[in-house]
Design a protein around this motif. Structure first.
Motif, PDB file in Angstrom:
ATOM      1  N   LEU A  78      41.569  45.288  41.722  1.00  0.00           N
ATOM      2  CA  LEU A  78      41.286  46.573  41.102  1.00  0.00           C
ATOM      3  C   LEU A  78      41.974  47.650  41.929  1.00  0.00           C
ATOM      4  N   ASP A  79      42.914  48.349  41.335  1.00  0.00           N
ATOM      5  CA  ASP A  79      43.685  49.389  42.031  1.00  0.00           C
ATOM      6  C   ASP A  79      44.262  48.879  43.352  1.00  0.00           C
ATOM      7  N   SER A  80      44.905  47.736  43.313  1.00  0.00           N
ATOM      8  CA  SER A  80      45.576  47.100  44.454  1.00  0.00           C
ATOM      9  C   SER A  80      44.634  46.648  45.555  1.00  0.00           C
ATOM     10  N   VAL A  81      43.350  46.539  45.283  1.00  0.00           N
ATOM     11  CA  VAL A  81      42.376  46.041  46.255  1.00  0.00           C
ATOM     12  C   VAL A  81      41.726  44.801  45.641  1.00  0.00           C
ATOM     13  N   ARG A  82      41.684  43.723  46.420  1.00  0.00           N
ATOM     14  CA  ARG A  82      41.097  42.476  45.932  1.00  0.00           C
ATOM     15  C   ARG A  82      39.597  42.471  46.229  1.00  0.00           C
ATOM     16  N   PHE A  83      38.793  42.159  45.210  1.00  0.00           N
ATOM     17  CA  PHE A  83      37.343  42.122  45.321  1.00  0.00           C
ATOM     18  C   PHE A  83      36.842  40.702  45.109  1.00  0.00           C
ATOM     19  N   GLU A  84      35.836  40.338  45.888  1.00  0.00           N
ATOM     20  CA  GLU A  84      35.238  39.015  45.807  1.00  0.00           C
ATOM     21  C   GLU A  84      34.015  39.088  44.897  1.00  0.00           C
ATOM     22  N   LEU A  85      33.982  38.232  43.887  1.00  0.00           N
ATOM     23  CA  LEU A  85      32.873  38.222  42.939  1.00  0.00           C
ATOM     24  C   LEU A  85      31.805  37.236  43.405  1.00  0.00           C
ATOM     25  N   PRO A  86      30.530  37.522  43.132  1.00  0.00           N
ATOM     26  CA  PRO A  86      29.458  36.591  43.511  1.00  0.00           C
ATOM     27  C   PRO A  86      29.637  35.241  42.825  1.00  0.00           C
ATOM     28  N   GLY A  87      29.226  34.186  43.500  1.00  0.00           N
ATOM     29  CA  GLY A  87      29.383  32.834  42.984  1.00  0.00           C
ATOM     30  C   GLY A  87      28.658  32.599  41.676  1.00  0.00           C
ATOM     31  N   ALA A  88      27.594  33.324  41.425  1.00  0.00           N
ATOM     32  CA  ALA A  88      26.827  33.135  40.186  1.00  0.00           C
ATOM     33  C   ALA A  88      27.629  33.549  38.955  1.00  0.00           C
ATOM     34  N   LEU A 104      36.256  53.300  46.211  1.00  0.00           N
ATOM     35  CA  LEU A 104      36.237  51.860  45.929  1.00  0.00           C
ATOM     36  C   LEU A 104      35.230  51.120  46.805  1.00  0.00           C
ATOM     37  N   SER A 105      34.414  51.841  47.573  1.00  0.00           N
ATOM     38  CA  SER A 105      33.409  51.174  48.397  1.00  0.00           C
ATOM     39  C   SER A 105      32.183  50.792  47.585  1.00  0.00           C
ATOM     40  N   GLN A 106      32.017  51.367  46.399  1.00  0.00           N
ATOM     41  CA  GLN A 106      30.877  51.053  45.544  1.00  0.00           C
ATOM     42  C   GLN A 106      31.382  50.652  44.161  1.00  0.00           C
ATOM     43  N   VAL A 107      31.608  49.363  43.994  1.00  0.00           N
ATOM     44  CA  VAL A 107      32.074  48.818  42.727  1.00  0.00           C
ATOM     45  C   VAL A 107      31.001  47.866  42.230  1.00  0.00           C
ATOM     46  N   ASP A 108      30.678  47.973  40.939  1.00  0.00           N
ATOM     47  CA  ASP A 108      29.640  47.126  40.354  1.00  0.00           C
ATOM     48  C   ASP A 108      30.226  46.239  39.275  1.00  0.00           C
ATOM     49  N   LEU A 109      29.738  45.007  39.223  1.00  0.00           N
ATOM     50  CA  LEU A 109      30.040  44.085  38.136  1.00  0.00           C
ATOM     51  C   LEU A 109      29.011  44.369  37.061  1.00  0.00           C
ATOM     52  N   ILE A 110      29.462  44.678  35.844  1.00  0.00           N
ATOM     53  CA  ILE A 110      28.522  45.040  34.793  1.00  0.00           C
ATOM     54  C   ILE A 110      28.702  44.149  33.579  1.00  0.00           C
ATOM     55  N   ASP A 111      27.652  44.092  32.773  1.00  0.00           N
ATOM     56  CA  ASP A 111      27.696  43.386  31.504  1.00  0.00           C
ATOM     57  C   ASP A 111      28.404  44.307  30.510  1.00  0.00           C
ATOM     58  N   ALA A 112      29.512  43.867  29.959  1.00  0.00           N
ATOM     59  CA  ALA A 112      30.323  44.718  29.086  1.00  0.00           C
ATOM     60  C   ALA A 112      29.583  45.079  27.801  1.00  0.00           C
ATOM     61  N   LEU A 118      25.130  43.970  36.955  1.00  0.00           N
ATOM     62  CA  LEU A 118      24.805  42.592  37.305  1.00  0.00           C
ATOM     63  C   LEU A 118      24.776  42.371  38.812  1.00  0.00           C
ATOM     64  N   ALA A 119      25.746  42.932  39.518  1.00  0.00           N
ATOM     65  CA  ALA A 119      25.825  42.737  40.970  1.00  0.00           C
ATOM     66  C   ALA A 119      26.800  43.738  41.568  1.00  0.00           C
ATOM     67  N   ALA A 120      26.627  43.981  42.844  1.00  0.00           N
ATOM     68  CA  ALA A 120      27.585  44.799  43.580  1.00  0.00           C
ATOM     69  C   ALA A 120      28.762  43.910  43.980  1.00  0.00           C
ATOM     70  N   VAL A 121      29.947  44.468  43.949  1.00  0.00           N
ATOM     71  CA  VAL A 121      31.154  43.732  44.290  1.00  0.00           C
ATOM     72  C   VAL A 121      31.787  44.431  45.491  1.00  0.00           C
ATOM     73  N   PHE A 122      32.212  43.623  46.470  1.00  0.00           N
ATOM     74  CA  PHE A 122      32.744  44.181  47.707  1.00  0.00           C
ATOM     75  C   PHE A 122      34.180  43.728  47.920  1.00  0.00           C
ATOM     76  N   PRO A 123      34.965  44.549  48.620  1.00  0.00           N
ATOM     77  CA  PRO A 123      36.341  44.143  48.906  1.00  0.00           C
ATOM     78  C   PRO A 123      36.376  42.853  49.717  1.00  0.00           C
ATOM     79  N   LEU A 124      37.413  42.078  49.498  1.00  0.00           N
ATOM     80  CA  LEU A 124      37.592  40.818  50.208  1.00  0.00           C
ATOM     81  C   LEU A 124      37.795  41.104  51.686  1.00  0.00           C
ATOM     82  N   ASP A 125      37.049  40.423  52.541  1.00  0.00           N
ATOM     83  CA  ASP A 125      37.158  40.608  53.988  1.00  0.00           C
ATOM     84  C   ASP A 125      38.315  39.752  54.490  1.00  0.00           C
ATOM     85  N   LYS A 126      39.457  40.374  54.696  1.00  0.00           N
ATOM     86  CA  LYS A 126      40.656  39.625  55.086  1.00  0.00           C
ATOM     87  C   LYS A 126      40.545  39.063  56.493  1.00  0.00           C
TER      88      LYS A 126
END
Length: 183
Positions: A78-88, A104-112, A118-126
């Motif tokens: 999302l906007d050149s930043v990779r986010f890790e989605l919850p396993g569920a 981009l520190s507060q991104v949420d996964l939502i039901d469209a 549904l869950a908070a999504v965080f940037p991938l910890d490189k």
């Protein structure tokens, strides 16, 4: 009132104005109102409404974007930043993300369909993934194999509820009947 003040600052002016309004203006009778402004305010019906919480305001000014989930590692960009989605939610091919373009520190996964979060999504910890080893993924939606089993015993929330109830000193809402005595 402040004509003789040689170095008047905005802070001093605000403080003086607030003091004048609170101490004098609200307590003097107004010709048009035929009462003091404070009496008039207190005698009328309250038509105010509570202000939304800061979190609700931040979420109101967000945009939604649909992204394809990478099947190999459960991430999306999302906007050149990779986010890790919850396993569920690894079973979803396309995900809907809600975010503010400037934060981009507060991104949420939502039901469209419903817009529910549904869950908070965080940037991938490189740095955590720098060892070039991927986490072992079991079946879709399952917890990783190296995760510890859940602890046994009373759940923390239930312990808290029991402690709060015990602090009230009230008797239990239901008392079981006494066992019959043998003759």
């Amino acid at each position: 009132m402040l004509e003789g003040e040689s170095h008047l600052t905005l802070e001093q002016l605000n403080l003086a104005t607030q003091a004048w309004v609170e101490q004098e203006y609200h307590h003097k009778e107004h010709a048009e109102l035929e009462a003091t402004p404070l009496q008039r305010y207190l005698s009328c019906a309250d038509v105010s409404r509570p202000s939304p919480e800061a979190l609700a305001l931040r979420r109101a000014f967000r945009i939604r974007k649909h992204r394809m989930q990478r099947r190999t590692d459960g991430t999306c960009t999302l906007d050149s930043v990779r986010f890790e989605l919850p396993g569920a939610y690894r079973h979803l091919e396309q995900v809907c993300l809600s975010y503010a373009r400037w934060d981009l520190s507060q991104v949420d996964l939502i039901d469209a369909r419903t817009g529910a979060i549904l869950a908070a999504v965080f940037p991938l910890d490189k740095s955590a993934n720098a060892d070039a080893r991927r986490a072992q993924l079991t079946s879709k939606g399952a917890a990783p194999a190296n995760e510890q089993p859940a602890q046994t015993g009373t759940a923390p929330l239930l312990r808290q509820l029991l402690a709060e109830h015990a602090a009230t000193g009230l008797p239990p809402a239901y008392l079981p009947p006494a066992a019959p005595t043998k003759p």
